[in-house]
Enzyme design. Sequence first.
Site, PDB file in Angstrom:
ATOM      1  N   LYS A  66      62.802  60.219  28.477  1.00  0.00           N
ATOM      2  CA  LYS A  66      62.417  60.682  29.828  1.00  0.00           C
ATOM      3  C   LYS A  66      62.305  62.204  29.953  1.00  0.00           C
ATOM      4  CE  LYS A  66      64.088  56.888  32.662  1.00  0.00           C
ATOM      5  NZ  LYS A  66      64.900  56.476  33.790  1.00  0.00           N
ATOM      6  N   ASP A 102      62.308  56.920  40.053  1.00  0.00           N
ATOM      7  CA  ASP A 102      63.647  56.290  40.032  1.00  0.00           C
ATOM      8  C   ASP A 102      64.428  56.534  41.330  1.00  0.00           C
ATOM      9  OD1 ASP A 102      63.452  55.156  37.505  1.00  0.00           O
ATOM     10  OD2 ASP A 102      64.257  56.920  36.486  1.00  0.00           O
ATOM     11  N   ALA A 131      77.289  61.612  36.764  1.00  0.00           N
ATOM     12  CA  ALA A 131      76.535  62.867  36.768  1.00  0.00           C
ATOM     13  C   ALA A 131      75.490  62.880  35.650  1.00  0.00           C
ATOM     14  CB  ALA A 131      77.495  64.045  36.629  1.00  0.00           C
ATOM     15  N   ASN A 154      82.795  62.780  38.941  1.00  0.00           N
ATOM     16  CA  ASN A 154      82.478  62.396  37.561  1.00  0.00           C
ATOM     17  C   ASN A 154      83.698  62.556  36.672  1.00  0.00           C
ATOM     18  OD1 ASN A 154      80.522  61.462  35.701  1.00  0.00           O
ATOM     19  ND2 ASN A 154      80.375  63.508  34.802  1.00  0.00           N
ATOM     20  N   THR A 156      83.656  63.808  33.699  1.00  0.00           N
ATOM     21  CA  THR A 156      83.573  65.201  33.256  1.00  0.00           C
ATOM     22  C   THR A 156      83.090  66.016  34.461  1.00  0.00           C
ATOM     23  OG1 THR A 156      82.841  64.312  31.142  1.00  0.00           O
ATOM     24  CG2 THR A 156      82.631  66.691  31.430  1.00  0.00           C
ATOM     25  N   TYR A 221      72.837  46.465  36.804  1.00  0.00           N
ATOM     26  CA  TYR A 221      72.364  45.134  37.237  1.00  0.00           C
ATOM     27  C   TYR A 221      72.628  44.043  36.199  1.00  0.00           C
ATOM     28  CZ  TYR A 221      68.359  46.824  34.613  1.00  0.00           C
ATOM     29  OH  TYR A 221      67.564  47.359  33.639  1.00  0.00           O
TER      30      TYR A 221
END
Length: 278
Positions: A66, A102, A131, A154, A156, A221
Amino acid sequence: MGLFFCVIGHPIEHSLSPWIHGQFLNMSGKQGIYRTLDVPEKELGQTLQFLKKLEIDGFNITVPHKERIIKYLDELDPLAEQMGAVNTVVHKEGKWFGYNTDGKGYIRSLQSEYPDLFEDQTDKKALIIGAGGAARGIYFALMDSGFKQIDLANRTVERAHQIKSSNISTDVFSLQEAEEQLGIYDLVIQTTKAGMYPNVHEHPLSPMNVKHRAVVSDIVYRPIETTFLAAARASGARIHFGHGMLLYQAAFSFELWTGIPIDPAPLLTPLEQKLKGE
Ligand code: ATR
């Protein structure tokens, strides 16, 4: 000639996109095909050259490509640029245009089930857990939709600080801190991989202290109802499943390619049955 689409990723064999886009093609009365292309990182460049020659109408691009796809594009949509990631490429007059559906897909899926969340957003508080790339996309889309307070938690903590925008109010927490003050949020969104098959008993934090009637959402999901969502439901929250995002982001891609808007709501139950192996 029919339309030609594909999704590029690695691994990709379990992708539901061919099924979803096959349904969209039927619903819109268009002829076309949508295939998966399993492309490891080092083969991305040569695969894209091949697709360019084939004059593909458009394609989706998923993990792990991506971010890397961006350098092969002719133009980039501002939202995709802000996110540093592309999931949809449109071919128009010899040029490739990159988009990211998205975050928008996630918001539309949430909005279609819980429209009240998007009324008077200025008073509402949202928390995003995680994150990674998914959290980043949802953060910016939620901001665009009008939320003014979006906190991040998160494992981290430093990674969450990197997402934070100066355009809205965002506090950053550890998972433990977030768990302790969960009761202040109207919307809690779980974006980490904790709870995803096969680690179905994992959850990033316990949603026991969630506000009554808050919406708790999980983008995982597989399984449809994660341990996190089951616990949130038991605590009185309204819950939102992850497969809706999959359908709505695909609908936005399909519209970018064909100009045809699709309402994917009728596919929610069939997709749920498919995921449950019914
Ligand atoms: P994606 O792009 O799909 O969001 P990613 O960039 O790998 O994926 O990010 C995964 C997210 O899940 C991160 O927030 C990660 O936390 P870290 O930043 O601390 O690594 C989170 N994550 C993954 N497994 C987790 C677990 N078992 N418990 C809590 N958080 C987890």
